[in-house]
Design an enzyme around this catalytic site. Structure first.
Site, short mmCIF file in Angstrom:
data_model
loop_
_atom_site.label_atom_id
_atom_site.label_comp_id
_atom_site.label_asym_id
_atom_site.label_seq_id
_atom_site.Cartn_x
_atom_site.Cartn_y
_atom_site.Cartn_z
CB CYS A 1 -33.82 8.64 -31.49
SG CYS A 1 -34.25 9.28 -33.12
NE ARG A 2 -42.20 9.99 -29.23
CZ ARG A 2 -43.14 10.17 -30.14
NH1 ARG A 2 -42.84 10.65 -31.33
NH2 ARG A 2 -44.40 9.88 -29.86
#
Length: 95
Positions: A42-43
């Site tokens: 994810c980020r």
């Protein structure tokens, strides 16, 4: 597997990554090959850590990309589309 939102994925992603938003992972798990390790990102790593915990609890060999896409980009590794930057995640639903 990229577990970010569609908007984040469209802004930037790792080439060849499969996009499966976190809120759709459970429904899509049956379509995945449990015989292969699952790597999530994810980020920053928070959402992918949740995915790893859930998949490991179900018997998967699952891992998260340490530091997420931010760490990937900071290492100078490529993002798609070319020249893309890591999208910001507000944590708020889109209207």
């Amino acid at each position: 597997m990229d577990v970010r939102t569609a908007e984040e994925y469209q802004t930037s992603h790792i080439e060849g990554a499969r996009h499966l938003p976190l809120d759709q992972l459970q429904a899509a798990a049956g379509e995945l090959d449990q015989g292969r390790p699952a790597v999530f990102y994810c980020r920053s790593g928070d959402r992918s850590a949740m995915a790893v915990d859930a998949f490991r609890a179900s018997g998967w060999d699952a891992y998260a990309l340490t530091g997420g896409l931010v760490a990937w980009a900071e290492e100078g590794l490529p993002l798609e589309p070319e020249g893309a930057e890591v999208a910001h995640h507000s944590g708020l639903p889109t209207p």
